[in-house]
Design a protein around this motif. Structure first.
Motif, PDB file in Angstrom:
ATOM      1  N   LEU A  79       1.085  -1.089   0.125  1.00 35.28           N
ATOM      2  CA  LEU A  79      -0.014  -0.043  -0.155  1.00 35.28           C
ATOM      3  C   LEU A  79       1.145   1.335  -0.001  1.00 35.28           C
ATOM      4  CD1 LEU A  79      -2.838  -0.757   2.578  1.00 35.28           C
ATOM      5  CD2 LEU A  79      -2.980  -0.528   0.086  1.00 35.28           C
ATOM      6  N   VAL A 106      -4.751  -2.155   8.489  1.00 44.92           N
ATOM      7  CA  VAL A 106      -4.614  -1.124   7.607  1.00 44.92           C
ATOM      8  C   VAL A 106      -5.294   0.118   8.164  1.00 44.92           C
ATOM      9  CG1 VAL A 106      -4.150  -2.661   5.598  1.00 44.92           C
ATOM     10  CG2 VAL A 106      -6.627  -1.890   6.163  1.00 44.92           C
ATOM     11  N   HIS A 108      -5.249   3.480   5.772  1.00 47.87           N
ATOM     12  CA  HIS A 108      -4.299   4.153   4.740  1.00 47.87           C
ATOM     13  C   HIS A 108      -5.408   4.703   3.767  1.00 47.87           C
ATOM     14  CE1 HIS A 108      -1.412   0.984   6.130  1.00 47.87           C
ATOM     15  NE2 HIS A 108      -0.683   1.853   5.727  1.00 47.87           N
ATOM     16  N   THR A 110      -5.561   5.059   0.019  1.00 51.78           N
ATOM     17  CA  THR A 110      -4.897   4.365  -0.962  1.00 51.78           C
ATOM     18  C   THR A 110      -5.744   4.201  -2.324  1.00 51.78           C
ATOM     19  OG1 THR A 110      -3.539   2.478  -1.692  1.00 51.78           O
ATOM     20  CG2 THR A 110      -5.321   2.274  -0.482  1.00 51.78           C
ATOM     21  N   ILE A 113      -3.837  -1.944  -4.230  1.00 52.01           N
ATOM     22  CA  ILE A 113      -2.838  -2.673  -3.784  1.00 52.01           C
ATOM     23  C   ILE A 113      -1.876  -2.983  -4.963  1.00 52.01           C
ATOM     24  CG2 ILE A 113      -2.315  -5.068  -2.410  1.00 52.01           C
ATOM     25  CD1 ILE A 113      -4.751  -4.713  -0.765  1.00 52.01           C
ATOM     26  N   VAL A 135      -8.657  -0.240  -5.386  1.00 46.07           N
ATOM     27  CA  VAL A 135      -9.241  -0.237  -4.138  1.00 46.07           C
ATOM     28  C   VAL A 135     -10.890  -0.386  -4.092  1.00 46.07           C
ATOM     29  CG1 VAL A 135      -9.711   2.467  -3.715  1.00 46.07           C
ATOM     30  CG2 VAL A 135      -9.231   0.915  -1.718  1.00 46.07           C
TER      31      VAL A 135
END
Length: 139
Positions: A79, A106, A108, A110, A113, A135
């Protein structure tokens, strides 16, 4: 590469926290292509198929003098700059089966991945390929 992922959806409380001034100062603001992953992410790395052989003329083949010297793949997931996981490497296999599960905490913002498949080598590991999972496919 086959993989299975799941993530719990965001609650209203989490969404309110994400919009707060503290969150904006600590993390980058989400864009239309990004989202906040908050909680426990379950990732299962199943296998890879038809990988390239980067060990044809490798150092190991010269030292050990074996007929079969194939890539020794492993997978990492990222990530942004944060490494979520790393599988074990599978020796001399272009169709490795990993069957490994990971539970990654997690928090995050983002866009997705990034999965990297690499060939484990004595000097420097080489890239066999990457896969980006947006995502939006997790939530």
């Amino acid at each position: 590469m086959e993989l299975a992922t799941s993530a719990k959806s965001l609650t209203k409380d989490t969404a309110d926290f994400a919009k707060s001034a503290v969150m904006t100062k600590l993390f980058k603001a989400p864009t239309s292509e990004s989202a906040i992953l908050w909680g426990l992410l379950h990732i299962k790395i199943v296998r890879c198929k038809n990988l390239r052989n980067l060990d044809k003329l490798g150092l190991k083949s010269l030292i050990v003098k074996r007929k079969k010297d194939l890539s020794d793949p492993y997978v990492t997931a990222w990530l942004e700059d944060y490494r979520l996981l790393k599988t074990r490497f599978v020796d001399d296999d272009l169709d490795p089966v990993f069957d490994e599960e990971f539970y990654c905490p997690v928090a995050h913002v983002t866009e997705g991945i990034k999965f990297k498949v690499k060939d484990k080598d004595v000097v420097k590991d080489e890239s066999l390929g990457t896969y980006f999972l947006p995502v939006q496919e997790l939530i």
